[in-house]
Design a protein around this motif. Sequence first.
Motif, short mmCIF file in Angstrom:
data_model
loop_
_atom_site.label_atom_id
_atom_site.label_comp_id
_atom_site.label_asym_id
_atom_site.label_seq_id
_atom_site.Cartn_x
_atom_site.Cartn_y
_atom_site.Cartn_z
N PRO A 61 0.71 -1.29 -0.05
CA PRO A 61 0.03 -0.14 0.01
C PRO A 61 0.96 1.43 -0.06
CG PRO A 61 0.08 -1.07 2.24
CD PRO A 61 0.72 -2.02 1.20
N GLU A 62 0.29 2.41 -0.47
CA GLU A 62 0.89 3.57 -0.59
C GLU A 62 1.75 4.04 0.71
OE1 GLU A 62 0.03 8.36 -1.72
OE2 GLU A 62 -1.42 6.82 -2.04
N GLY A 63 0.97 3.85 1.96
CA GLY A 63 1.50 4.44 3.21
C GLY A 63 2.81 3.65 3.50
N LEU A 64 2.94 2.20 3.44
CA LEU A 64 3.83 1.36 3.58
C LEU A 64 4.88 1.67 2.85
CD1 LEU A 64 5.10 -0.69 5.10
CD2 LEU A 64 4.08 -2.44 3.49
N ALA A 65 4.71 1.98 1.52
CA ALA A 65 5.75 2.47 0.62
C ALA A 65 6.47 3.72 1.03
CB ALA A 65 5.06 2.71 -1.02
N LYS A 66 5.74 4.76 1.48
CA LYS A 66 5.99 6.08 1.89
C LYS A 66 7.04 5.85 3.19
CE LYS A 66 4.67 10.58 1.73
NZ LYS A 66 3.54 11.62 1.67
N LYS A 67 6.75 4.82 4.17
CA LYS A 67 7.56 4.76 5.17
C LYS A 67 8.77 3.99 5.10
CE LYS A 67 7.23 1.70 9.33
NZ LYS A 67 8.14 0.66 8.87
N ARG A 68 8.74 3.13 4.14
CA ARG A 68 10.09 2.55 3.73
C ARG A 68 10.84 3.49 3.11
NH1 ARG A 68 10.25 -2.99 3.86
NH2 ARG A 68 9.04 -3.75 5.47
N PHE A 69 10.33 4.42 2.20
CA PHE A 69 11.14 5.45 1.44
C PHE A 69 11.66 6.38 2.67
CE2 PHE A 69 10.63 10.07 0.45
CZ PHE A 69 11.83 10.21 -0.52
N PHE A 70 11.24 6.77 3.67
CA PHE A 70 11.76 7.75 4.50
C PHE A 70 12.74 6.86 5.26
CE2 PHE A 70 7.36 9.89 4.69
CZ PHE A 70 7.96 11.09 4.31
N GLU A 71 12.57 5.64 5.59
CA GLU A 71 13.67 4.83 6.18
C GLU A 71 14.78 4.75 5.37
OE1 GLU A 71 10.68 1.88 8.94
OE2 GLU A 71 11.44 1.32 7.07
N TRP A 72 14.79 4.57 4.11
CA TRP A 72 15.53 4.37 3.09
C TRP A 72 16.69 5.66 2.93
CZ3 TRP A 72 16.02 7.00 -1.52
CH2 TRP A 72 17.01 6.58 -2.48
N PHE A 177 18.53 -1.40 -11.67
CA PHE A 177 17.69 -1.88 -10.37
C PHE A 177 16.53 -2.58 -10.90
CE2 PHE A 177 14.21 -1.22 -7.59
CZ PHE A 177 14.44 -2.10 -6.43
N ALA A 178 15.79 -1.97 -12.04
CA ALA A 178 14.66 -2.87 -12.54
C ALA A 178 15.01 -4.19 -13.27
CB ALA A 178 13.92 -2.05 -13.49
N SER A 179 16.02 -4.03 -13.95
CA SER A 179 16.55 -5.31 -14.52
C SER A 179 16.86 -6.47 -13.57
CB SER A 179 17.71 -4.96 -15.17
OG SER A 179 17.70 -4.19 -16.24
N ARG A 180 17.43 -5.94 -12.52
CA ARG A 180 17.54 -6.95 -11.15
C ARG A 180 16.68 -7.69 -10.78
NH1 ARG A 180 21.44 -3.17 -9.03
NH2 ARG A 180 20.07 -2.85 -7.27
N SER A 181 15.47 -6.77 -10.87
CA SER A 181 14.24 -7.23 -10.20
C SER A 181 13.37 -8.30 -11.29
CB SER A 181 13.45 -6.08 -9.81
OG SER A 181 14.18 -5.30 -8.88
N SER A 182 13.99 -8.68 -12.26
CA SER A 182 13.15 -9.23 -13.23
C SER A 182 12.73 -10.73 -12.53
CB SER A 182 14.07 -9.71 -14.31
OG SER A 182 15.18 -10.67 -14.04
N HIS A 183 13.21 -11.26 -11.66
CA HIS A 183 12.64 -12.46 -10.77
C HIS A 183 11.02 -12.00 -10.25
CE1 HIS A 183 14.45 -10.09 -7.63
NE2 HIS A 183 13.51 -10.79 -6.64
N LEU A 184 10.87 -11.03 -10.00
CA LEU A 184 9.52 -10.65 -9.38
C LEU A 184 8.33 -10.90 -10.44
CD1 LEU A 184 10.38 -7.31 -7.61
CD2 LEU A 184 10.02 -9.44 -6.40
N TYR A 257 3.26 -8.00 -16.49
CA TYR A 257 3.52 -6.47 -15.61
C TYR A 257 3.91 -6.69 -14.46
CZ TYR A 257 2.32 -3.09 -19.59
OH TYR A 257 2.32 -2.54 -20.84
N VAL A 258 5.05 -5.90 -13.77
CA VAL A 258 5.21 -6.04 -12.27
C VAL A 258 4.89 -4.76 -11.57
CG1 VAL A 258 7.28 -6.45 -10.69
CG2 VAL A 258 6.92 -7.97 -12.87
N PRO A 259 4.48 -4.53 -10.37
CA PRO A 259 4.03 -3.27 -10.14
C PRO A 259 5.48 -2.55 -9.14
CG PRO A 259 3.38 -5.05 -8.42
CD PRO A 259 3.85 -5.80 -10.13
N PHE A 260 5.42 -1.28 -9.38
CA PHE A 260 6.47 -0.49 -8.46
C PHE A 260 5.75 0.68 -8.33
CE2 PHE A 260 9.10 -3.44 -11.07
CZ PHE A 260 10.26 -3.58 -10.47
N ALA A 279 5.48 -5.94 -5.56
CA ALA A 279 5.20 -7.21 -5.73
C ALA A 279 4.72 -8.05 -4.62
CB ALA A 279 6.12 -7.92 -6.74
N THR A 280 5.73 -7.79 -3.42
CA THR A 280 5.31 -8.60 -2.27
C THR A 280 5.58 -7.76 -1.02
OG1 THR A 280 6.03 -10.60 -1.11
CG2 THR A 280 7.50 -9.35 -2.53
N LYS A 281 5.07 -7.99 0.09
CA LYS A 281 5.21 -7.34 1.24
C LYS A 281 6.52 -7.82 2.06
CE LYS A 281 0.76 -5.40 2.44
NZ LYS A 281 -0.23 -5.46 3.58
#
Length: 382
Positions: A61-72, A177-184, A257-260, A279-281
Motif C-alpha cells: 500500500p501507499e503508506g507502507l511504501a512511503k514509510k520505507r522510503f523515509f527509512e531508506w 535496479f529494475a533489470s535485477r528485479s526481473s525475478h519478481l 507487468y510487475v508493480p512498482f 509485488a510482495t510485502k
Amino acid sequence: MLDEKNKNIELCSNCGSPVTFNIEKQQFACDFCHSTFTTKAEKDFDNLTYEADDLIPFHVPEGLAKKRFFEWLIKGENVPLDILGKINNVQLEQVFIPYMGVNISYEGSWGADIGYNRSESYTEYVTKEDKKGNKYSEPITKTRTVVDWNHSSDIFSGTTFQSHMINDELTGSIATFASRSSHLAFLENTKPFDEHYTAGTRQLKISSNKVSQVLRSVRSFAQEEAEKKMLSILPGDSNKNAKITKFTYDLTSKYTYVPFWKITYKYEGIDYIVIITAATKDKIEIDGNRPLSQDDSTVEKRMKRNGRFGLLGSLLSLLITVFDILPDATGPLFGMLFIVGLGVWIYFAVKRHSFLGNNKKHLKNNLHEYPEYVGLLKQYPE
C-alpha cells in the motif's frame, strides 16, 4: 479471403515464426512471441505492438511504501542532516514495468572421450646393499592409477528459464535496479492480465527492441545451459573432447507487468527519483537517488585519505625493515614509524566511523520525530 491470406505464409517480423490472421481485429498475430502487425510490408519493429499476458497486482500500500522510503532516505552516507526538513513535493505514482519470461525446452546428443580409473600393480627394482657392501636389485610391487579411455555418446534433454525487463524508457541506475528485479515477474501471485488492476496506474510500454534482443539471445543462452547440463551428466571419472553434436530447442514466452511505486521529491530545488518494489510485502527493495552533503563528504573523504597515508607509511616501514634495505642502525627508527603509521590509520578509521555513526544517529532521531513518519509508523509498525 482468410484462406488466401494464410496461404501466403506470413512470417513474424520479430521472430520469423508463421503467423495467423485475425479477421475480427484485421491484423496478424504471432503465437510464438505475441507480437501483432497489419501487413507483410510492415517489418519495422517500431510498428509491432505487444500486450501483456498477466500481471502482479499491487501488494504494497501507499503508506507502507512511503514509510520505507523515509527509512531508506536517511540510510545513505553523507546525506544532509536537514534533509527531512527540506524535502518537499513528495509524490507517489503506481507504475507497471513489463518483463518477459522465456521457458526453454531443449534436447540434443553429445559425444565425448570418457575415462574410467582403475588400479594396476607393477614391479619396480630398487638397488640395495648387503652387510658386505655388495649391491643387488630387489623387486618391489607398487600400485598406480591408470585411465582407460573410450569414446561414448548419448542423448539428453532439459529445461531452463530466462527473464528480462523489456522497456527502454528507464535509464541509469533505475534501469539497472529494475533489470535485477526481473525475478519478481514470476511469483506465485501472478494473475491473468485484467484492466481492472491497472486502473489509475501508468504502464510502461513493452519495447519491441528489447523483445527482439531477448529472442536473439535465447539460442546462445539455451546452448550454454545445455552445455552445463551435458557436463553434469557425463559418465566416468574424467572426460575430454566433450561437445554437443546435435541441438534443438523450443521456447514459450509471456509478458508480465510487475508493480512498482515511483516516488519523486525535491531537495533544494533539485528533483530526485526512487522506485520501490510492490509485488510482495515480504521483501521490499528500494533504489534511487539521494542528496549528498558536500561538506560532510569532504570531511569524510579527508579522514579516509589521512588514514590511508598512515597505513601506507606503516607498510613502507615494514617492507624496509623486512628486506633490510637500509643499515641496521635505522631499524629502531623504522620500527617506530611503523607503529606511528599504524596508529594514525586506526585513529582516523575510528574517527571516521564515529563521524558517520553520529550523523546516522542524528538522522534516525530526526526521523522518529518527523510527524508524517510517526503517523505511518503507527499504521505500519515494525
